[in-house]
Motif scaffolding. Structure first.
Motif, PDB file in Angstrom:
ATOM      1  N   PHE A   1    -157.084   7.637 -17.076  1.00  0.00           N
ATOM      2  CA  PHE A   1    -156.834   6.724 -18.180  1.00  0.00           C
ATOM      3  C   PHE A   1    -157.908   6.975 -19.228  1.00  0.00           C
ATOM      4  O   PHE A   1    -159.082   6.655 -19.011  1.00  0.00           O
ATOM      5  N   VAL A   2    -157.515   7.581 -20.355  1.00  0.00           N
ATOM      6  CA  VAL A   2    -158.472   7.981 -21.379  1.00  0.00           C
ATOM      7  C   VAL A   2    -158.530   6.919 -22.470  1.00  0.00           C
ATOM      8  O   VAL A   2    -157.498   6.538 -23.039  1.00  0.00           O
ATOM      9  N   SER A   3    -159.740   6.455 -22.768  1.00  0.00           N
ATOM     10  CA  SER A   3    -159.944   5.509 -23.866  1.00  0.00           C
ATOM     11  C   SER A   3    -159.556   6.144 -25.181  1.00  0.00           C
ATOM     12  O   SER A   3    -159.525   7.374 -25.309  1.00  0.00           O
ATOM     13  N   GLY A   4    -159.298   5.320 -26.174  1.00  0.00           N
ATOM     14  CA  GLY A   4    -158.936   5.817 -27.492  1.00  0.00           C
ATOM     15  C   GLY A   4    -159.974   6.778 -28.040  1.00  0.00           C
ATOM     16  O   GLY A   4    -161.166   6.487 -28.034  1.00  0.00           O
ATOM     17  N   GLN A   5    -159.500   7.925 -28.490  1.00  0.00           N
ATOM     18  CA  GLN A   5    -160.361   8.953 -29.070  1.00  0.00           C
ATOM     19  C   GLN A   5    -160.109   8.995 -30.574  1.00  0.00           C
ATOM     20  O   GLN A   5    -158.957   8.986 -31.009  1.00  0.00           O
ATOM     21  N   VAL A   6    -161.186   9.040 -31.339  1.00  0.00           N
ATOM     22  CA  VAL A   6    -161.099   9.071 -32.790  1.00  0.00           C
ATOM     23  C   VAL A   6    -161.661  10.389 -33.311  1.00  0.00           C
ATOM     24  O   VAL A   6    -162.273  11.146 -32.565  1.00  0.00           O
ATOM     25  N   GLY A   7    -161.460  10.625 -34.582  1.00  0.00           N
ATOM     26  CA  GLY A   7    -161.923  11.857 -35.204  1.00  0.00           C
ATOM     27  C   GLY A   7    -163.351  11.744 -35.700  1.00  0.00           C
ATOM     28  O   GLY A   7    -163.616  11.858 -36.897  1.00  0.00           O
TER      29      GLY A   7
ATOM     30  N   PHE B   1    -158.070  14.961 -31.471  1.00  0.00           N
ATOM     31  CA  PHE B   1    -157.492  15.778 -30.406  1.00  0.00           C
ATOM     32  C   PHE B   1    -158.566  16.630 -29.722  1.00  0.00           C
ATOM     33  O   PHE B   1    -158.534  16.812 -28.502  1.00  0.00           O
ATOM     34  N   ALA B   2    -159.520  17.148 -30.473  1.00  0.00           N
ATOM     35  CA  ALA B   2    -160.612  17.927 -29.869  1.00  0.00           C
ATOM     36  C   ALA B   2    -161.436  17.040 -28.938  1.00  0.00           C
ATOM     37  O   ALA B   2    -161.804  17.461 -27.823  1.00  0.00           O
ATOM     38  N   ASN B   3    -161.717  15.807 -29.360  1.00  0.00           N
ATOM     39  CA  ASN B   3    -162.459  14.880 -28.500  1.00  0.00           C
ATOM     40  C   ASN B   3    -161.638  14.520 -27.267  1.00  0.00           C
ATOM     41  O   ASN B   3    -162.176  14.398 -26.158  1.00  0.00           O
ATOM     42  N   LEU B   4    -160.332  14.367 -27.448  1.00  0.00           N
ATOM     43  CA  LEU B   4    -159.441  14.107 -26.315  1.00  0.00           C
ATOM     44  C   LEU B   4    -159.475  15.272 -25.336  1.00  0.00           C
ATOM     45  O   LEU B   4    -159.613  15.079 -24.120  1.00  0.00           O
TER      46      LEU B   4
ATOM     47  N   VAL C   1    -148.742   8.803 -24.179  1.00  0.00           N
ATOM     48  CA  VAL C   1    -149.587   8.846 -25.368  1.00  0.00           C
ATOM     49  C   VAL C   1    -149.355   7.572 -26.171  1.00  0.00           C
ATOM     50  O   VAL C   1    -148.204   7.171 -26.387  1.00  0.00           O
ATOM     51  N   THR C   2    -150.446   6.967 -26.614  1.00  0.00           N
ATOM     52  CA  THR C   2    -150.375   5.869 -27.581  1.00  0.00           C
ATOM     53  C   THR C   2    -151.282   6.246 -28.742  1.00  0.00           C
ATOM     54  O   THR C   2    -152.446   6.610 -28.526  1.00  0.00           O
ATOM     55  N   THR C   3    -150.731   6.203 -29.962  1.00  0.00           N
ATOM     56  CA  THR C   3    -151.531   6.493 -31.141  1.00  0.00           C
ATOM     57  C   THR C   3    -151.546   5.275 -32.047  1.00  0.00           C
ATOM     58  O   THR C   3    -150.590   4.490 -32.090  1.00  0.00           O
ATOM     59  N   PHE C   4    -152.654   5.135 -32.762  1.00  0.00           N
ATOM     60  CA  PHE C   4    -152.867   4.017 -33.677  1.00  0.00           C
ATOM     61  C   PHE C   4    -153.099   4.589 -35.067  1.00  0.00           C
ATOM     62  O   PHE C   4    -153.880   5.539 -35.224  1.00  0.00           O
TER      63      PHE C   4
ATOM     64  N   GLU D   1    -156.299   7.039 -34.030  1.00  0.00           N
ATOM     65  CA  GLU D   1    -156.873   6.967 -32.682  1.00  0.00           C
ATOM     66  C   GLU D   1    -155.781   7.331 -31.690  1.00  0.00           C
ATOM     67  O   GLU D   1    -154.614   6.978 -31.889  1.00  0.00           O
ATOM     68  N   ILE D   2    -156.169   8.042 -30.622  1.00  0.00           N
ATOM     69  CA  ILE D   2    -155.205   8.447 -29.598  1.00  0.00           C
ATOM     70  C   ILE D   2    -155.769   8.125 -28.217  1.00  0.00           C
ATOM     71  O   ILE D   2    -156.919   8.432 -27.912  1.00  0.00           O
ATOM     72  N   LYS D   3    -154.947   7.452 -27.407  1.00  0.00           N
ATOM     73  CA  LYS D   3    -155.313   7.198 -26.007  1.00  0.00           C
ATOM     74  C   LYS D   3    -154.180   7.701 -25.135  1.00  0.00           C
ATOM     75  O   LYS D   3    -153.027   7.702 -25.560  1.00  0.00           O
ATOM     76  N   VAL D   4    -154.526   8.165 -23.948  1.00  0.00           N
ATOM     77  CA  VAL D   4    -153.511   8.778 -23.085  1.00  0.00           C
ATOM     78  C   VAL D   4    -153.726   8.404 -21.624  1.00  0.00           C
ATOM     79  O   VAL D   4    -154.802   7.946 -21.229  1.00  0.00           O
TER      80      VAL D   4
END
Length: 132
Positions: free
Chosen positions: A32-38, A57-60, A77-80, A121-124
């Protein structure tokens, strides 16, 4: 009870410590990956929107790699988005590059009005590959 294991990518520990959360939690065969931002290396947002999405995406990818996963292991995938109507074209271009092989993960996109200075933001959730 399933054991939870915190996962952190290299060179990002201070960000998570400062805000009191884990980059990802491994529970059984799920990640469970926390939201990743740029964020840039100093933690500030990348000012160019498409570049911010690419950095997210690179941080993810770095967080997934720390758990032995890749983008191919993602199932959800959930994106904000702060301005989905105007951002969708740039997001879809990057998303199609990152998820170019079928079957694609399922995806939920949510419009929000604040992401702490970020615009994406992207969490997966990923399934951790079994090692033999």
């Amino acid at each position: 009870m399933t054991h939870r294991e915190a996962i952190f990518p290299a060179n990002r520990h201070a960000l998570y410590e400062a805000h009191g959360y884990s980059a990802a939690i491994k529970s059984g065969d799920l990640l469970f990956v926390s939201g990743q931002v740029g964020s840039r290396e100093d933690g500030t947002p990348e000012p160019d929107f498409e570049a911010q999405v690419r950095r997210a995406f690179a941080n993810l990818k770095a967080t997934l790699a720390a758990a032995g996963c890749t983008l191919d292991d993602i199932v959800d995938v959930t994106t904000f988005h702060t301005d989905p109507e105007n951002q969708l074209g740039a997001i879809m271009g990057v998303k199609q590059e990152m998820f170019s092989t079928r079957p694609y993960p399922n995806w939920t996109a949510i419009g929000v009005n604040w992401l702490a200075g970020f615009d994406f933001e992207i969490k997966v959730i990923a399934r951790i590959p079994q090692t033999h």
